[in-house]
Write an enzyme that holds these catalytic residues in place. Structure first.
Site, PDB file in Angstrom:
ATOM      1  N   SER A  56      45.364  27.709   2.148  1.00  0.00           N
ATOM      2  CA  SER A  56      45.084  26.466   3.064  1.00  0.00           C
ATOM      3  C   SER A  56      46.425  25.691   3.373  1.00  0.00           C
ATOM      4  O   SER A  56      46.760  25.019   2.203  1.00  0.00           O
ATOM      5  CB  SER A  56      43.989  25.588   2.910  1.00  0.00           C
ATOM      6  N   HIS A 105      45.052  29.982   6.239  1.00  0.00           N
ATOM      7  CA  HIS A 105      43.842  29.237   6.586  1.00  0.00           C
ATOM      8  C   HIS A 105      44.469  28.079   7.270  1.00  0.00           C
ATOM      9  O   HIS A 105      45.220  27.376   6.433  1.00  0.00           O
ATOM     10  CB  HIS A 105      43.013  28.945   5.400  1.00  0.00           C
ATOM     11  N   ASP A 156      43.387  24.113   8.884  1.00  0.00           N
ATOM     12  CA  ASP A 156      42.406  23.411   9.092  1.00  0.00           C
ATOM     13  C   ASP A 156      42.819  22.143  10.217  1.00  0.00           C
ATOM     14  O   ASP A 156      43.561  21.563   9.939  1.00  0.00           O
ATOM     15  CB  ASP A 156      42.337  22.550   7.626  1.00  0.00           C
ATOM     16  N   MET A 169      41.566  18.993  12.048  1.00  0.00           N
ATOM     17  CA  MET A 169      40.433  18.027  11.876  1.00  0.00           C
ATOM     18  C   MET A 169      40.667  16.840  12.758  1.00  0.00           C
ATOM     19  O   MET A 169      41.794  16.656  12.761  1.00  0.00           O
ATOM     20  CB  MET A 169      40.244  17.376  10.261  1.00  0.00           C
ATOM     21  N   HIS A 178      39.871  26.915  11.257  1.00  0.00           N
ATOM     22  CA  HIS A 178      38.771  26.290  10.795  1.00  0.00           C
ATOM     23  C   HIS A 178      38.981  24.958  11.436  1.00  0.00           C
ATOM     24  O   HIS A 178      39.558  24.082  11.363  1.00  0.00           O
ATOM     25  CB  HIS A 178      38.945  26.221   9.412  1.00  0.00           C
ATOM     26  N   MET A 216      37.271  21.636  12.141  1.00  0.00           N
ATOM     27  CA  MET A 216      36.438  20.444  11.869  1.00  0.00           C
ATOM     28  C   MET A 216      36.270  19.394  12.962  1.00  0.00           C
ATOM     29  O   MET A 216      36.938  18.665  12.571  1.00  0.00           O
ATOM     30  CB  MET A 216      36.592  20.094  10.318  1.00  0.00           C
ATOM     31  N   MET A 250      30.930  25.951   3.047  1.00  0.00           N
ATOM     32  CA  MET A 250      31.900  24.905   2.565  1.00  0.00           C
ATOM     33  C   MET A 250      31.366  24.849   1.156  1.00  0.00           C
ATOM     34  O   MET A 250      30.068  24.329   0.995  1.00  0.00           O
ATOM     35  CB  MET A 250      31.652  23.635   3.346  1.00  0.00           C
ATOM     36  N   ASP A 257      35.203  27.871   0.942  1.00  0.00           N
ATOM     37  CA  ASP A 257      36.418  26.917   1.282  1.00  0.00           C
ATOM     38  C   ASP A 257      36.057  25.696   0.691  1.00  0.00           C
ATOM     39  O   ASP A 257      34.902  24.913   0.953  1.00  0.00           O
ATOM     40  CB  ASP A 257      36.499  26.564   2.610  1.00  0.00           C
TER      41      ASP A 257
END
Ligand code: DX5
Ligand code: ZN
Length: 232
Positions: A15, A38, A40, A42, A71, A73, A144, A182
């Site tokens: 990540s 990966h 992320d 957010m 991913h 979020m 998660m 994750d």
């Protein structure tokens, strides 16, 4: 990527949340032995933290041939996720961010229609049962193993019950849906995760916080493969 006879895979996905953002291209070159990367995203609403959005994520594309695993979020994934589908090999959004499983299935269909793998993620306290009858609609289920929002948290082994339920149904139905885990993944937490049925291991701080990230990727892969070999 390796695969055991039951179909469970071993994919390591560092990540970049734990990487040095001022030199991301160099950082991803340090984990050249990983199968996936990966990413992320957010939004400071769905989670209490802000990382980066589409322009920064897209800036990585010319620097790697790897599978880029986004991913999200974020709130309102139906509004934003399709924008990611053109540039990334997989796009995962949260079940908690949509109305219900039907809306999740509809968004996954849309993402697949653009040619990306569609993933659905659940937070540690979200039950997996509502997804079990719809697994053929998702290419990835991301479980998660920490509360989403921050790297460097402690692995929550209790989520592995959900991984076992997923593995059982995926194998029973002969599906190719990947189970991804994750949060708090390092060499130690990889072993029980692989035993429970995880295919994709996301690791942030344990990889990029190490002076030799590639050796950590190898060590996590070896731990996963050893756990699979022991289970046969
Ligand atoms: C957390 C993110 C994770 C994070 C994992 O909300 O979804 O991908 O980068 O970081 P570690 O491996 O440090 O727990
Ligand atoms: Zn993540």
């Amino acid at each position: 990527m390796s695969e055991n006879p039951a179909g469970q895979k071993t994919i390591i996905a560092p990540s970049i949340l734990a990487a040095d953002f001022s030199r991301l291209a160099e950082e991803i070159a340090r984990v050249d032995n990983a199968e996936w990367l990966h990413i992320d995203v957010m939004d400071a609403h769905f989670v209490p933290n802000l990382s980066f959005g589409l322009p920064v994520a897209k800036s990585l594309v010319p620097h790697t041939d790897k599978h880029l695993d986004v991913h999200l979020m974020i709130e309102d994934p139906a509004r934003w996720a399709p924008d990611y589908a053109n540039d990334f090999q997989s796009v995962t959004f949260h079940l908690e961010a949509v109305q219900d499983v039907d809306e999740a299935v509809a968004l996954a269909d849309k993402l697949r229609g653009v040619g990306t793998m569609a993933g659905i993620s659940i937070k540690p306290n979200t039950p997996v049962e509502p997804l079990l009858d719809h697994l053929e609609k998702f290419d990835i289920v991301l479980v998660m193993s920490v509360e989403p929002g921050f790297g460097g948290q402690k692995f929550m082994p209790e989520v592995l019950d959900k991984v076992r339920a997923l593995r059982e149904r995926i194998d029973a139905d002969g599906l190719s849906t990947l189970i991804e885990i994750d949060g708090g993944i390092g060499i130690e937490s990889t072993t029980p995760s692989a035993e429970a049925g995880v295919d994709v291991f996301v690791a942030g701080s344990s990889v990029f916080g190490h002076e030799a990230p590639a050796t950590q990727v190898t060590a996590i892969r070896e731990a996963a493969q050893a756990a699979l070999a022991d289970g046969q």
